[in-house]
Scaffold this motif. Structure first.
Motif, short mmCIF file in Angstrom:
data_model
loop_
_atom_site.label_atom_id
_atom_site.label_comp_id
_atom_site.label_asym_id
_atom_site.label_seq_id
_atom_site.Cartn_x
_atom_site.Cartn_y
_atom_site.Cartn_z
N LEU A 119 0.83 -0.63 0.03
CA LEU A 119 -0.25 -0.11 0.49
C LEU A 119 0.52 1.31 -0.32
CD1 LEU A 119 -3.01 0.95 0.28
CD2 LEU A 119 -2.45 0.84 2.50
N LEU A 120 2.43 1.25 0.91
CA LEU A 120 2.73 2.41 0.73
C LEU A 120 4.09 2.24 -0.16
CD1 LEU A 120 2.86 2.57 5.17
CD2 LEU A 120 1.33 3.77 3.28
N GLN A 121 3.93 1.22 -1.38
CA GLN A 121 5.00 1.80 -2.02
C GLN A 121 5.60 3.13 -2.82
OE1 GLN A 121 7.23 -0.50 -3.34
NE2 GLN A 121 7.11 -1.57 -1.39
N PRO A 122 4.23 3.91 -3.24
CA PRO A 122 4.03 4.95 -4.16
C PRO A 122 4.34 6.51 -3.05
CG PRO A 122 1.66 4.01 -4.42
CD PRO A 122 2.76 3.30 -2.98
N ALA A 123 4.21 6.35 -1.48
CA ALA A 123 5.74 6.57 -1.31
C ALA A 123 6.69 6.33 -0.86
CB ALA A 123 3.79 6.90 0.44
N LEU A 124 7.17 5.78 -0.28
CA LEU A 124 8.30 5.09 -0.22
C LEU A 124 9.24 5.59 -1.80
CD1 LEU A 124 7.85 1.91 1.04
CD2 LEU A 124 8.83 3.53 2.21
N ARG A 125 8.22 5.81 -2.79
CA ARG A 125 9.53 5.60 -3.92
C ARG A 125 8.86 7.18 -4.32
NH1 ARG A 125 5.83 1.50 -6.69
NH2 ARG A 125 4.57 2.80 -7.49
N ASP A 126 8.02 7.94 -4.16
CA ASP A 126 7.80 9.46 -4.10
C ASP A 126 8.43 10.31 -2.94
OD1 ASP A 126 6.85 11.87 -4.90
OD2 ASP A 126 6.17 12.00 -2.75
N ALA A 127 9.22 9.01 -1.86
CA ALA A 127 10.24 9.85 -0.63
C ALA A 127 11.67 9.34 -0.91
CB ALA A 127 9.94 9.24 0.60
N ARG A 128 12.26 8.85 -1.87
CA ARG A 128 13.46 8.19 -2.03
C ARG A 128 13.64 7.06 -1.10
NH1 ARG A 128 12.99 12.94 -3.95
NH2 ARG A 128 13.99 14.35 -2.38
N LEU A 164 3.23 3.56 11.72
CA LEU A 164 4.48 3.38 11.84
C LEU A 164 5.51 4.24 10.59
CD1 LEU A 164 4.74 0.73 14.26
CD2 LEU A 164 4.53 3.12 15.07
N LEU A 165 4.75 2.90 9.66
CA LEU A 165 5.55 4.02 8.40
C LEU A 165 5.36 4.86 8.12
CD1 LEU A 165 6.07 0.19 8.42
CD2 LEU A 165 6.11 0.13 6.37
N GLY A 166 4.02 5.33 8.25
CA GLY A 166 3.64 6.47 7.35
C GLY A 166 4.79 7.39 8.11
N ASN A 167 4.94 7.37 9.80
CA ASN A 167 5.93 8.60 10.40
C ASN A 167 7.61 8.49 10.02
OD1 ASN A 167 3.28 9.38 12.09
ND2 ASN A 167 3.90 8.55 13.80
N ALA A 168 7.85 7.00 9.68
CA ALA A 168 9.37 7.02 9.83
C ALA A 168 9.25 7.88 8.29
CB ALA A 168 9.66 5.28 9.28
N ILE A 169 8.26 8.40 7.11
CA ILE A 169 9.31 8.22 5.69
C ILE A 169 8.01 9.23 5.77
CG2 ILE A 169 7.37 8.73 3.47
CD1 ILE A 169 6.16 5.35 3.80
N ASP A 170 7.50 10.07 7.02
CA ASP A 170 7.61 11.87 6.60
C ASP A 170 8.80 12.56 7.39
OD1 ASP A 170 4.77 11.42 5.69
OD2 ASP A 170 4.10 12.03 7.43
N ALA A 171 9.12 11.23 8.69
CA ALA A 171 10.39 12.24 8.98
C ALA A 171 11.42 11.78 8.21
CB ALA A 171 10.77 10.70 10.42
N MET A 172 11.65 11.06 7.38
CA MET A 172 12.62 11.36 5.96
C MET A 172 12.50 12.00 4.85
SD MET A 172 14.60 7.41 6.30
CE MET A 172 12.55 6.52 6.39
N ARG A 173 11.67 12.70 4.92
CA ARG A 173 10.93 13.50 2.91
C ARG A 173 12.02 14.63 3.38
NH1 ARG A 173 6.43 11.96 0.26
NH2 ARG A 173 5.76 11.66 2.13
#
Length: 619
Positions: A483-492, A520-529
Motif C-alpha cells: 500500500l505504501l510503495q508509492p509513498a516510499l518511491r516519492d520520498a526516495r 509507524l511506516l507513514g511517520n518514518a517516511i514523513d521524517a525522512m522526506r
C-alpha cells in the motif's frame, strides 16, 4: 512488661559499668605495667641465654677453622712440593705428590689438598683420582690464591668451581728462598658443623661481611642476604665466583620498632620459606674471619608464659573487683530497702491526689479529642470536594486543548474551502468551467482532509474495540508495504527487510494490525522526506514465545524532550496543520489491547527506533 524489665536491667548494667570505670582503669594500668615489666624481664633473660649460646657456637666454629690453619703452612715446607714446582712436567713427581696429598687429606679429614703454581694452575691434588679432580684447573681468580701469591696467608669461603661443593679454603705461599713459586691450599668442609646445628633446637646461620648467609641450620636459608646487595658487591662476588651464580635474594625480615631491641619477625617469602613466628636475633662477630653468627631464639614459649601470667593477674584482678562491687551492691540494697519503705507511704498519699487530678485531665482531653475529630471530618469532606473540582477542571482543560487542536486543524481547510468555492462561482460566471473544475477538485481534497481528521477523532474516541482474532503479522506487514510503495518511491526511501519465511499468528484483528504498521511506516517516511535519500530497516523475530517487530528509520530522530510524550493524544512533533497527534496514541491502544508492548527511542547511530513485542503462538 518483659521489655520494661529488660530496659531496667540494661540501665542497671550501664550504671554499674560507669561506676566501675575508675576501678577498671586502675586495673588496666596495673596490668599494662605488669606486662611491660614481665616482657622486659623475659626479653632480658632470653637475650642473656641466647648470647651465651651464640658465644658457644662462635667458639666452636672458630676452633673448627683454627685447627686446620697450620696445615697449608706445613705443606709449603715440603721439599717434594718445591721439587714439583721446579719440574712440573715430571710425571713421577706429580704422581708421588698426588698420593702424598691424598694420604694427608685422609688423615687430617679435610675436604681437599692441592698445589697451585704461580699461574694459578693446580699441579697436584688429593682428589686426583676423582671425576672432579682439581688438577689442571685454574684458580687464579680466587682471593685465597691472590693473597698467598702476595706472600700472605689466605682464607676464603665459597662454592668449589670444580666440585660444586662449598668449603673454607686456607692457603700459604710456597717459597724458594724469598721468591713465591707456588701456593699450598687446604679446603675444609663445614657440612658436619651444619648437620650438628640442624639437630639443635635453635636456628643458627653464619653470614659473610656482605651479609650473605652461607652456613645455616636450615638449608633454605643458605645464600640469602640480610639486605639487598649493592651492584658493586654483586660484581665482586661474581668475579670471584664465590657463590657460583646463586640468586642471593634478601630475607623477608620485618622490624616492628626500635623498642624491641633485636626482636624481629621472619615471614615466608616467595623465594625462600623462612620460619614463621617471632624470634630474638643474637649476633656474634667472628673477628678472625669477619663473619657474623646469628642465633634466632624462639620467643613463642616465653610469650605463652607471659600470657599465662597476665591471664592469671587479670583473673585475680577481676575477681577482687567483682567482690568489691558485690559488697558495695549489698550495702546499697540495704539502704534502698529502708528508703523504699519510707517512700511507699509517701507514694500512697500522692497516688490519691494524682488519681483525682488525672481524672480531671482525662475528661478535658476527651472533650478536646472529640472537637478535633469533628474538625478533621469537616476537613476531609472539604478536601474531597476540592479534589472533585480539580478533576473537573483537569477534564475541561484537556477538552479545551483537544477542541483548540481540532478547531485549528479544521479551520484551515474550511477557510481554503470557502476561498475555492468563491473562486469556482466567479469562474463559472466568467465562463471558465475548466478552471472552476480545478477549484472543485481542490474542494474535494479539502473535504477528504476534514473527513480524515474526524475519522482519527472517531477512531481515538472508540479506542478500537474490534474483536480480537488471530492474524499473521507477516501478511499484514506485506500488505502495508504494498500500500505504501508509492509513498516510499516519492520520498526516495530504500527498504531493508529482515523477515522470516513464516511467523506465528498474534491476537489482533487484521485491520488494527495494518493500521499499526501504516501509522509507524507513514511517520518514518514523513521524517525522512526532507532528505535526499533515506533508508528504513524493518525486521520480525520470533523467540521464546514472543514476536518482536523492530522499525528503524535513518531520519533526524526524536528530540529528548518529545520522547516522554510521544504516545499522548493530541501531541504531535510535526508542524502545525500536518496532524492531530493521534496516530501513535491509536497505535499504542491497538498494541496494548492485543497484549503487546511498544517502546520508542533513538538508535545510537541516529534515527528513530520503534520496538513492539507481542505474545504469540508456538510455531
Amino acid at each position: 512488661m518483659a521489655d520494661f524489665r529488660s530496659a531496667a536491667m540494661l540501665a542497671r548494667a550501664l550504671r554499674f559499668l560507669l561506676k566501675s570505670l575508675p576501678s577498671l582503669f586502675l586495673l588496666a594500668l596495673a596490668l599494662g605495667g605488669g606486662w611491660v615489666l614481665a616482657s622486659r624481664m623475659l626479653l632480658t633473660e632470653a637475650e642473656r641465654e641466647g648470647r651465651h649460646r651464640a658465644e658457644m657456637h662462635a667458639a666452636n666454629l672458630g676452633a673448627t677453622l683454627e685447627q686446620y690453619r697450620y696445615l697449608p703452612y706445613v705443606l709449603a715446607l715440603n721439599q717434594d712440593i718445591l721439587n714439583l714446582l721446579a719440574d712440573p712436567r715430571n710425571p713421577r713427581r706429580v704422581e708421588a705428590l698426588n698420593r702424598y696429598l691424598e694420604q694427608v687429606n685422609r688423615q687430617s679429614r679435610t675436604s681437599a689438598l692441592f698445589i697451585v703454581n704461580v699461574d694459578g694452575i693446580a699441579l697436584a691434588s688429593s682428589n686426583w683420582m676423582s671425576p672432579y679432580s682439581f688438577v689442571g684447573n685454574s684458580y687464579a681468580f680466587r682471593p685465597y690464591f691472590q693473597q698467598a701469591l702476595a706472600g700472605q696467608s689466605g682464607s676464603f669461603y665459597g662454592i668449589g668451581s670444580t666440585s660444586r661443593e662449598p668449603g673454607y679454603f686456607l692457603s700459604w705461599p710456597v717459597l724458594s728462598g724469598r721468591r713465591v713459586v707456588g701456593v699450598a691450599v687446604v679446603k675444609v668442609s663445614l657440612a658436619p658443623l651444619e648437620a650438628a646445628w640442624r639437630k639443635g633446637a635453635e636456628p643458627v646461620l653464619v653470614s659473610d661481611r656482605h651479609g650473605v648467609a652461607f652456613l645455616s641450620a636450615n638449608p633454605d636459608w643458605k645464600f640469602a642476604t640480610w639486605q639487598p646487595l649493592p651492584p658493586a658487591v654483586r660484581r665482586q662476588i661474581d668475579a670471584t665466583r664465590q657463590y657460583l651464580g646463586a640468586k642471593l635474594h634478601p630475607f623477608a625480615l620485618l622490624q616492628p620498632h626500635a623498642g624491641w631491641r633485636e626482636q624481629a619477625w621472619l615471614a615466608p617469602d616467595s623465594e625462600r620459606k623462612l620460619l614463621a613466628g617471632r624470634y630474638l636475633q643474637i649476633r656474634q662477630t667472628l673477628p678472625q674471619t669477619g663473619w657474623t653468627l646469628t642465633l634466632l631464639v624462639d620467643m613463642h614459649g616465653r610469650n605463652l608464659t607471659l600470657l599465662a601470667i597476665m591471664s592469671t593477674l587479670l583473673a585475680s584482678g577481676l575477681g577482687l573487683l567483682t567482690l568489691w562491687h558485690y559488697w558495695r551492691l549489698r550495702l546499697r540494697r540495704l539502704r534502698e530497702r529502708l528508703a523504699a519503705q519510707q517512700a511507699l507511704q509517701q507514694a500512697h498519699d500522692q497516688l490519691e491526689r494524682k488519681v483525682a487530678e488525672r481524672t480531671r485531665d482525662l475528661a478535658l482531653s476527651n472533650t478536646q479529642l472529640s472537637a478535633e475529630i469533628r474538625e478533621r471530618i469537616q476537613t476531609e469532606n472539604s478536601l474531597r470536594i476540592t479534589r472533585g473540582q480539580l478533576a473537573e477542571a483537569s477534564k475541561l482543560a484537556a477538552l479545551g486543548q483537544m477542541a483548540a487542536g481540532v478547531a485549528h486543524e479544521i479551520n484551515q481547510p474550511l477557510a481554503a474551502l470557502r476561498a475555492f468555492a468563491d473562486n469556482a462561482v466567479t469562474l463559472l460566471q466568467r465562463g471558465r468551467p475548466d478552471a472552476a473544475s480545478d477549484n472543485l477538485g481542490q474542494i474535494s481534497q479539502l473535504v477528504e482532509r476534514i473527513a480524515h481528521i474526524t475519522r482519527d477523532l472517531k477512531t481515538f474516541a472508540r479506542r478500537h474495540r474490534g474483536p480480537l482474532g488471530q492474524t499473521n503479522p507477516l501478511a499484514a506487514l506485506r500488505d502495508t508495504l504494498t500500500l505504501l510503495q508509492p509513498a516510499l518511491r516519492d520520498a526516495r526511501v530504500e527498504l531493508e527487510l529482515d523477515l522470516p519465511p513464516r511467523c506465528p499468528n498474534i491476537a489482533c484483528d487484521a485491520i488494527g494490525l495494518e493500521q499499526v504498521f501504516t501509522n509507524l511506516l507513514g511517520n518514518a517516511i514523513d521524517a525522512m522526506r526532507p532528505q535526499a535519500d533515506g533508508r528504513l530497516e524493518i525486521s520480525l523475530l520470533h523467540k521464546a514465545g514472543m514476536l518482536e517487530f523492530r522499525l528503524r528509520d535513518h531520519g533526524p530522530g526524536v528530540a529528548d524532550a518529545d520522547l516522554p510524550h510521544l504516545f499522548e493524544p493530541f501531541y504531535s512533533t510535526k508542524p502545525r496543520g500536518q496532524g492531530l497527534g493521534l496516530g501513535l496514541a491509536i497505535v499504542q491502544e491497538i498494541v496494548e489491547q492485543s497484549g503487546g508492548r511498544i517502546e520508542a527511542g533513538n538508535h545510537p547511530d541516529g534515527g528513530a527506533c520503534f520496538i513492539i513485542n507481542w505474545p504469540c503462538e508456538s510455531t
